[in-house]
Design a protein around this motif. Structure first.
Motif, PDB file in Angstrom:
ATOM      1  N   CYS A 106       0.873  -1.175   0.000  1.00 17.01           N
ATOM      2  CA  CYS A 106       0.000   0.000   0.000  1.00 17.01           C
ATOM      3  C   CYS A 106       0.905   1.218   0.000  1.00 17.01           C
ATOM      4  O   CYS A 106       1.909   1.259   0.717  1.00 17.01           O
ATOM      5  CB  CYS A 106      -0.897   0.009   1.230  1.00 17.01           C
ATOM      6  N   CYS A 124      -2.423   4.059  -3.841  1.00 17.08           N
ATOM      7  CA  CYS A 124      -2.290   2.995  -4.835  1.00 17.08           C
ATOM      8  C   CYS A 124      -1.893   1.734  -4.079  1.00 17.08           C
ATOM      9  O   CYS A 124      -1.256   1.805  -3.026  1.00 17.08           O
ATOM     10  CB  CYS A 124      -1.213   3.356  -5.862  1.00 17.08           C
ATOM     11  N   THR A 125      -2.302   0.614  -4.602  1.00 15.23           N
ATOM     12  CA  THR A 125      -1.914  -0.672  -4.036  1.00 15.23           C
ATOM     13  C   THR A 125      -1.298  -1.498  -5.151  1.00 15.23           C
ATOM     14  O   THR A 125      -1.827  -1.543  -6.255  1.00 15.23           O
ATOM     15  CB  THR A 125      -3.147  -1.404  -3.461  1.00 15.23           C
ATOM     16  N   TYR A 142      -4.876   1.554  -8.860  1.00 14.91           N
ATOM     17  CA  TYR A 142      -4.974   2.974  -8.550  1.00 14.91           C
ATOM     18  C   TYR A 142      -6.321   3.266  -7.906  1.00 14.91           C
ATOM     19  O   TYR A 142      -7.353   2.781  -8.364  1.00 14.91           O
ATOM     20  CB  TYR A 142      -4.831   3.812  -9.825  1.00 14.91           C
ATOM     21  N   TRP A 143      -6.305   4.112  -6.875  1.00 15.02           N
ATOM     22  CA  TRP A 143      -7.531   4.472  -6.194  1.00 15.02           C
ATOM     23  C   TRP A 143      -8.472   5.198  -7.146  1.00 15.02           C
ATOM     24  O   TRP A 143      -9.671   4.981  -7.131  1.00 15.02           O
ATOM     25  CB  TRP A 143      -7.210   5.357  -4.987  1.00 15.02           C
ATOM     26  N   ASP A 144      -7.932   6.066  -8.005  1.00 16.86           N
ATOM     27  CA  ASP A 144      -8.777   6.898  -8.852  1.00 16.86           C
ATOM     28  C   ASP A 144      -8.188   6.991 -10.258  1.00 16.86           C
ATOM     29  O   ASP A 144      -7.425   7.899 -10.565  1.00 16.86           O
ATOM     30  CB  ASP A 144      -8.910   8.292  -8.217  1.00 16.86           C
TER      31      ASP A 144
END
Length: 163
Positions: A106, A124-125, A142-144
């Motif tokens: 993470c 981001c993971t 990616y989160w977004d």
């Protein structure tokens, strides 16, 4: 490698607990941690050596560098495509956990698009699947992805949206 805030790439490692892992997971986690620590010093060799000859790298279809690579050469070319897409990228690893052949990193990413200069900042993971001590499958999440597209000046996508 210069690790100040003006550097083109900066990585900091700030890890929490190490509970719930077997010996394989500990070894895989340790290998990736050592590779990340080397990257923070500007050395990529250890990370490159961790990549299995049949490694695959998967980037979301909505990203400007969407890909599904197979094999070391394709994966290295894909990784290079991602790295040149960002003019500056600062990554802070906030958690590194593992179970069996799976290691999850993470991180917080702060970057600027090389194409537009626009900023991007979000979590981001990266999910790594290991085989015989090497990374066999690599999936950045990616989160977004919409914010990534915005940073590159690309229109919104409805890919994956309900019909």
């Amino acid at each position: 490698m210069d690790n100040d805030s003006d550097a083109g790439f900066r990585l900091a490692v700030d890890l929490a607990s190490q509970n719930g892992m077997d010996e394989t997971a500990r070894a895989n986690r340790a290998s990736l941690l050592e590779a990340y620590q080397d990257i923070a010093e500007g050395k990529m060799e250890r990370f490159m050596a961790l990549l299995h000859p049949s490694v695959s790298l998967h980037q979301a279809p909505s990203l400007p560098y969407a890909m599904d690579t197979k094999g070391l050469d394709e994966t290295l070319a894909g990784f290079e495509q991602v790295m040149v897409a960002w003019a500056k990228m600062h990554v802070t690893i906030t958690e590194l956990t593992a179970a069996g052949d799976l290691v999850v990193a993470c991180m917080q990413v702060s970057a600027r698009s090389a194409a537009t200069g626009a900023p991007y900042e979000a979590p981001c993971t990266e999910v790594f699947r290991f085989h015989d001590g090497q990374i066999f499958d690599w999936r950045p999440l990616y989160w977004d992805t919409h914010a990534v597209r915005n940073a590159f000046g690309l229109p919104a996508t409805t890919q994956g949206a309900p019909a």
